[in-house]
Design a protein around this motif. Structure first.
Motif, PDB file in Angstrom:
ATOM      1  N   PRO A  96       0.811  -1.217   0.000  1.00 57.75           N
ATOM      2  CA  PRO A  96       0.000   0.000   0.000  1.00 57.75           C
ATOM      3  C   PRO A  96       0.848   1.274   0.000  1.00 57.75           C
ATOM      4  O   PRO A  96       0.466   2.273  -0.614  1.00 57.75           O
ATOM      5  CB  PRO A  96      -0.824  -0.132   1.282  1.00 57.75           C
ATOM      6  N   PHE A  97       2.013   1.248   0.645  1.00 59.23           N
ATOM      7  CA  PHE A  97       2.895   2.423   0.622  1.00 59.23           C
ATOM      8  C   PHE A  97       3.347   2.721  -0.797  1.00 59.23           C
ATOM      9  O   PHE A  97       3.302   3.860  -1.252  1.00 59.23           O
ATOM     10  CB  PHE A  97       4.117   2.197   1.528  1.00 59.23           C
ATOM     11  N   THR A 101      -1.864   3.692  -1.512  1.00 55.24           N
ATOM     12  CA  THR A 101      -3.220   3.275  -1.142  1.00 55.24           C
ATOM     13  C   THR A 101      -3.297   2.914   0.345  1.00 55.24           C
ATOM     14  O   THR A 101      -3.994   1.976   0.726  1.00 55.24           O
ATOM     15  CB  THR A 101      -3.659   2.066  -1.988  1.00 55.24           C
ATOM     16  N   LEU A 102      -2.567   3.672   1.167  1.00 57.66           N
ATOM     17  CA  LEU A 102      -2.593   3.401   2.602  1.00 57.66           C
ATOM     18  C   LEU A 102      -3.998   3.617   3.164  1.00 57.66           C
ATOM     19  O   LEU A 102      -4.678   4.576   2.798  1.00 57.66           O
ATOM     20  CB  LEU A 102      -1.615   4.316   3.341  1.00 57.66           C
ATOM     21  N   THR A 103      -4.399   2.719   4.054  1.00 54.54           N
ATOM     22  CA  THR A 103      -5.655   2.910   4.768  1.00 54.54           C
ATOM     23  C   THR A 103      -5.456   4.061   5.763  1.00 54.54           C
ATOM     24  O   THR A 103      -4.312   4.426   6.075  1.00 54.54           O
ATOM     25  CB  THR A 103      -6.055   1.643   5.545  1.00 54.54           C
ATOM     26  N   PRO A 104      -6.531   4.631   6.275  1.00 54.36           N
ATOM     27  CA  PRO A 104      -6.359   5.695   7.280  1.00 54.36           C
ATOM     28  C   PRO A 104      -5.508   5.236   8.473  1.00 54.36           C
ATOM     29  O   PRO A 104      -4.670   5.997   8.968  1.00 54.36           O
ATOM     30  CB  PRO A 104      -7.796   6.013   7.709  1.00 54.36           C
ATOM     31  N   ASN A 105      -5.674   3.999   8.909  1.00 52.57           N
ATOM     32  CA  ASN A 105      -4.893   3.481  10.025  1.00 52.57           C
ATOM     33  C   ASN A 105      -3.410   3.368   9.649  1.00 52.57           C
ATOM     34  O   ASN A 105      -2.524   3.706  10.441  1.00 52.57           O
ATOM     35  CB  ASN A 105      -5.453   2.123  10.462  1.00 52.57           C
ATOM     36  N   GLN A 106      -3.137   2.897   8.435  1.00 55.50           N
ATOM     37  CA  GLN A 106      -1.758   2.795   7.974  1.00 55.50           C
ATOM     38  C   GLN A 106      -1.132   4.186   7.839  1.00 55.50           C
ATOM     39  O   GLN A 106       0.029   4.388   8.201  1.00 55.50           O
ATOM     40  CB  GLN A 106      -1.694   2.054   6.635  1.00 55.50           C
ATOM     41  N   GLY A 109      -0.138   5.411  11.176  1.00 56.41           N
ATOM     42  CA  GLY A 109       1.117   4.793  11.600  1.00 56.41           C
ATOM     43  C   GLY A 109       2.316   5.447  10.932  1.00 56.41           C
ATOM     44  O   GLY A 109       3.332   5.709  11.579  1.00 56.41           O
ATOM     45  N   LEU A 110       2.216   5.715   9.633  1.00 55.36           N
ATOM     46  CA  LEU A 110       3.296   6.383   8.911  1.00 55.36           C
ATOM     47  C   LEU A 110       3.528   7.783   9.466  1.00 55.36           C
ATOM     48  O   LEU A 110       4.674   8.203   9.651  1.00 55.36           O
ATOM     49  CB  LEU A 110       2.991   6.440   7.413  1.00 55.36           C
ATOM     50  N   ASN A 111       2.437   8.495   9.757  1.00 55.76           N
ATOM     51  CA  ASN A 111       2.566   9.840  10.328  1.00 55.76           C
ATOM     52  C   ASN A 111       3.263   9.796  11.689  1.00 55.76           C
ATOM     53  O   ASN A 111       4.101  10.638  11.991  1.00 55.76           O
ATOM     54  CB  ASN A 111       1.191  10.503  10.466  1.00 55.76           C
ATOM     55  N   ARG A 112       2.918   8.791  12.494  1.00 56.17           N
ATOM     56  CA  ARG A 112       3.553   8.649  13.810  1.00 56.17           C
ATOM     57  C   ARG A 112       5.034   8.330  13.648  1.00 56.17           C
ATOM     58  O   ARG A 112       5.880   8.865  14.375  1.00 56.17           O
ATOM     59  CB  ARG A 112       2.842   7.566  14.617  1.00 56.17           C
ATOM     60  N   LEU A 113       5.347   7.488  12.699  1.00 59.01           N
ATOM     61  CA  LEU A 113       6.731   7.133  12.416  1.00 59.01           C
ATOM     62  C   LEU A 113       7.534   8.375  12.046  1.00 59.01           C
ATOM     63  O   LEU A 113       8.647   8.584  12.537  1.00 59.01           O
ATOM     64  CB  LEU A 113       6.745   6.124  11.264  1.00 59.01           C
TER      65      LEU A 113
END
Length: 190
Positions: A96-97, A101-106, A109-113
């Motif tokens: 998805p990355f 097509t990242l899901t909102p949850n994914q 997670g990327l934003n937190r990273l």
């Protein structure tokens, strides 16, 4: 393999390892002899047509080694090079990355990273910098890490920064598997 062959050097270990291969006391000579007499993928079913075509025209490993190396001789060096060459073709580029097509949850997670500066070590798009770090997971006296390989005191307690690609598919985290959830990992860093 002696120089610039890290993947090749890694490959030769498991083949003779009694734990990974579930047999003890096997030598390279035995592996080479066995490969000379068995048919590749003889027990496999339902493989792609292009693989079936290659196997139909080259019934054994000596013929495949002939095509790849110019002679049918099977050696540990050539086995390592063949496996490494194959492994270098394995590129996960349909996540998805990669497809945006990242899901909102994914995406969360990327934003937190990113917000927590994790991407300093876990550099996109591979989400690793291929470096070694001591993150203080365990006391270095208990876990010398890379120093065991290099004998360099500066490498004491350092371990390879792993890729985070498909990290959600893992069941344990960190080099010693001490965490079982990503939340625990973030808790450690927090």
């Amino acid at each position: 393999i002696q120089t610039n062959g890290a993947l090749e050097s890694q490959i030769v270990g498991p083949i003779l390892n009694s734990v990974e291969m579930s047999h003890t006391g096997v030598s390279w000579a035995e592996v080479e002899t066995r490969l000379a007499s068995v048919r590749p993928l003889a027990l496999a079913t339902n493989y792609p047509a292009d693989v079936a075509g290659v196997l139909a025209s080259r019934p054994g490993y000596p013929e495949l080694f002939q095509a790849a190396f110019g002679s049918g001789q099977i050696t540990a060096d050539r086995i390592a090079k063949a496996i490494a060459t194959y492994e270098r073709t394995l590129i996960a580029d349909q996540t998805p990355f990669d497809l945006n097509t990242l899901t909102p949850n994914q995406q969360q997670g990327l934003n937190r990273l990113t917000a927590n500066n994790c991407t300093v070590c876990h550099v996109p798009p591979l989400f690793t910098g291929n470096g070694f770090r001591n993150i203080g997971l365990r006391p270095v006296a208990e876990d010398l890490g890379r120093q065991i390989v290099t004998s360099n005191n500066a490498d004491r307690g350092k371990f390879k920064v792993p890729t985070l690609r498909n990290v959600a598919l893992k069941t344990t985290f960190m080099h010693n598997g001490m965490f079982t959830t990503l939340q625990q990992v973030f808790g450690f860093y927090d």
